[in-house]
Write a protein that holds these residues in place. Structure first.
Motif, mmCIF file in Angstrom:
data_model
loop_
_atom_site.group_PDB
_atom_site.id
_atom_site.type_symbol
_atom_site.label_atom_id
_atom_site.label_comp_id
_atom_site.label_asym_id
_atom_site.label_seq_id
_atom_site.Cartn_x
_atom_site.Cartn_y
_atom_site.Cartn_z
ATOM 1 N N ASP A 104 20.665 -43.194 29.365
ATOM 2 C CA ASP A 104 20.989 -42.958 27.960
ATOM 3 C C ASP A 104 20.046 -44.101 27.313
ATOM 4 O OD1 ASP A 104 22.027 -42.404 25.441
ATOM 5 O OD2 ASP A 104 24.124 -43.573 25.883
ATOM 6 N N ARG A 106 18.390 -44.986 24.001
ATOM 7 C CA ARG A 106 18.431 -44.429 22.591
ATOM 8 C C ARG A 106 16.910 -44.704 21.802
ATOM 9 N NH1 ARG A 106 23.826 -45.604 21.383
ATOM 10 N NH2 ARG A 106 24.970 -44.793 23.527
ATOM 11 N N TRP A 107 16.636 -43.813 20.721
ATOM 12 C CA TRP A 107 15.423 -43.844 20.157
ATOM 13 C C TRP A 107 14.924 -44.992 19.615
ATOM 14 C CZ3 TRP A 107 14.316 -44.553 15.080
ATOM 15 C CH2 TRP A 107 15.640 -44.355 14.373
ATOM 16 N N GLU A 108 16.039 -45.807 19.008
ATOM 17 C CA GLU A 108 15.553 -47.004 18.465
ATOM 18 C C GLU A 108 15.162 -48.310 19.576
ATOM 19 O OE1 GLU A 108 20.180 -46.848 18.463
ATOM 20 O OE2 GLU A 108 18.433 -45.659 18.118
ATOM 21 N N GLN A 109 15.744 -48.017 20.802
ATOM 22 C CA GLN A 109 15.343 -49.027 21.760
ATOM 23 C C GLN A 109 13.951 -48.591 22.252
ATOM 24 O OE1 GLN A 109 18.632 -48.016 24.594
ATOM 25 N NE2 GLN A 109 19.719 -49.781 23.988
ATOM 26 N N GLU A 110 13.484 -47.322 22.160
ATOM 27 C CA GLU A 110 12.290 -46.885 22.666
ATOM 28 C C GLU A 110 11.297 -47.397 21.661
ATOM 29 O OE1 GLU A 110 11.025 -44.534 25.191
ATOM 30 O OE2 GLU A 110 12.523 -45.553 26.087
ATOM 31 N N ASN A 115 14.328 -51.449 25.409
ATOM 32 C CA ASN A 115 15.254 -50.468 26.436
ATOM 33 C C ASN A 115 15.574 -51.147 27.521
ATOM 34 O OD1 ASN A 115 16.302 -48.236 27.680
ATOM 35 N ND2 ASN A 115 14.450 -47.479 28.576
ATOM 36 N N ASP A 295 25.578 -46.363 30.495
ATOM 37 C CA ASP A 295 24.049 -46.293 30.077
ATOM 38 C C ASP A 295 23.527 -44.994 30.607
ATOM 39 O OD1 ASP A 295 24.155 -46.883 32.793
ATOM 40 O OD2 ASP A 295 22.897 -48.776 32.739
ATOM 41 N N GLU A 297 23.978 -40.378 30.840
ATOM 42 C CA GLU A 297 24.792 -39.142 30.113
ATOM 43 C C GLU A 297 25.053 -38.302 31.179
ATOM 44 O OE1 GLU A 297 22.189 -38.310 26.999
ATOM 45 O OE2 GLU A 297 23.448 -39.373 25.569
#
Length: 442
Positions: A104, A106-110, A115, A295, A297
């Protein structure tokens, strides 16, 4: 002792017979009443059929609304069920006993480079070894690449890195050559299987089996060609290339920490248990505390099938309900004609009452006429619905169509119900007519 018992049992038997006599009498009286009711009902049906035959044109126009309504119900339900069965079959073709487990991220972590989520081959192997009721498992890597053969080159081709179990889990079988095996996976061999539409894009034929193509400028031997699966919801299933996941990890090592995998349960009943087991293993391995979100899906394919089945049933009910509104129009038509019939036969009603006809007999007669009229309309509508469905099903591009028996039963019940509902007012009007007023009616 035996002699005394015989003397004492005789009065007991007599008393039991006396007590049972009224019960038998009530049963006989009930049977006679039921027989008389059935006899009057059958006589009422014959009278109704005689009246319908005597006014054929008016009866046809009267039942037209019922005929159209029932025809529409049968056709709509048949088409919805037919296309629903087709979609269900397509979903089952994808496989319904597996789930996709993904990290899982998240795009903001990328974007921010923060991440911390990881899913590695060690996680996959831990699931493989420790998960009960697990039937098959394969890592699943994905990307889009350029593929070339000679001077021909195409881009944006979906590339899947999997094991040999993927073909069984997702029903991706080859009809020429072979799928790559465990040895190819262990050795990270440069072998591949290709979909039919990749061959079309490259303008080559099946003779490429045993030959080679280039995937991302790396030469691969084509060991098999996938059987055609067609498109589903915009996804061209024949536009794909598959290679061992180990080979793909060698090509794209950055995917080692973000590996997705497919896990297939041993049966549909075991999916819940497998999902729970995978969650428990991954949470332990990722050291997630109680209350801390996962963490990863898990996407279950049987959920898509259940959701679709639910949507299909709701759609069928809503469409049938909308079409059933036309039954209301047909029922109103029957009520109007029955009111006219009561007016026309007022003297007949008065004559019957003057010779001892009871209110309930008059009520039952007109009610039966309304029910018979609407039921005949329903039967004609069912026959027309069958005919339309049969003719439509003969088209080569049409899905298999079959009229559900429950829709036939439902149509008959609703049409008969419309007869009862809209026939009760005319029947009651006829039943309460005063015999003298009825006989004076001009």
């Amino acid at each position: 002792m035996t002699h005394d018992s015989a003397h004492t049992s005789q009065p007991d038997r007599q008393s039991r017979d006396d007590a049972a006599a009224p019960r038998r009498s009530r049963l006989v009286r009930a049977a006679l009443l039921a027989g008389a009711f059935v006899s009057r009902s059958m006589q009422g049906v014959l009278t109704a059929l005689t009246q319908i035959w005597a006014n054929k044109g008016r009866s046809l126009l009267t039942t037209l609304g019922i005929i159209i309504a029932v025809t529409a119900i049968i056709v709509v339900v048949t088409f919805v069920q037919g296309f629903g069965d087709y979609m269900t079959s397509m979903l089952r073709g994808y496989g319904t006993q597996y789930m996709i487990v993904s990290p899982d991220v998240r795009w903001e972590q990328e974007i921010t480079g923060t991440n911390q989520v990881r899913m590695t081959l060690d996680d996959v192997n831990a699931i493989r070894v420790n998960c009960e009721d697990l039937k098959r498992l394969t890592p699943f890597l994905y990307g889009e690449v350029g593929v070339s053969c000679g001077k021909a080159e195409v881009t944006g081709i979906p590339l899947r890195g999997v094991t040999q179990d993927y073909q069984v889990i997702r029903n991706y079988f080859v009809d020429r050559g072979r799928f790559f095996g465990p040895i190819d996976v262990d050795r990270a061999s440069d072998v591949c299987v290709v979909g039919r539409n990749v061959l079309k894009r490259l303008d080559i034929d099946e003779s490429i089996e045993g030959g080679s193509i280039k995937i991302a400028d790396r030469r691969f031997r084509v060991v098999g060609i996938l059987e055609a699966k067609g498109s589903f919801m915009g996804d061209d299933q024949d536009l794909t290339v598959m290679i061992p996941y180990s080979t793909m990890l060698d090509m794209y090592p950055e995917q080692r920490d973000l590996i997705r995998f497919l896990a297939e349960a041993s049966s549909e009943e075991k999916i819940d248990a497998v999902e729970a087991h995978i969650k428990r293993i991954l949470r332990q391995r990722h050291r997630l505390r109680p209350g801390q979100p996962d963490d990863f899906e898990i996407e279950r394919q049987d959920q898509a099938l259940r959701e679709f089945t639910k949507i299909r049933n709701i759609t069928s009910a809503v469409l049938a309900g909308i079409v059933s509104i036309s039954l209301l129009v047909g029922g109103i038509g029957i009520m109007n004609v029955m009111l006219v019939s009561v007016t026309e036969r007022t003297r007949e009603i008065g004559l019957r009452k003057s010779v001892g006809g009871r209110r309930r007999d008059i009520l039952l007669q007109f009610l039966i006429e309304a029910v018979v009229l609407s039921t005949i309309g329903g039967a004609v509508g069912i026959a027309i619905g069958y005919g339309i469905s049969f003719i439509a099903g003969m088209h080569p591009s049409m899905v298999d169509l079959s009229v559900p028996l429950w829709s036939v039963a439902l149509a008959l019940v609703f049409s008969a119900g419309a007869g009862v509902l809209f026939g009760i007012i005319p029947a009651f009007k006829a039943a309460i007519l005063h015999p003298i007023d009825a006989l004076r009616h001009e």
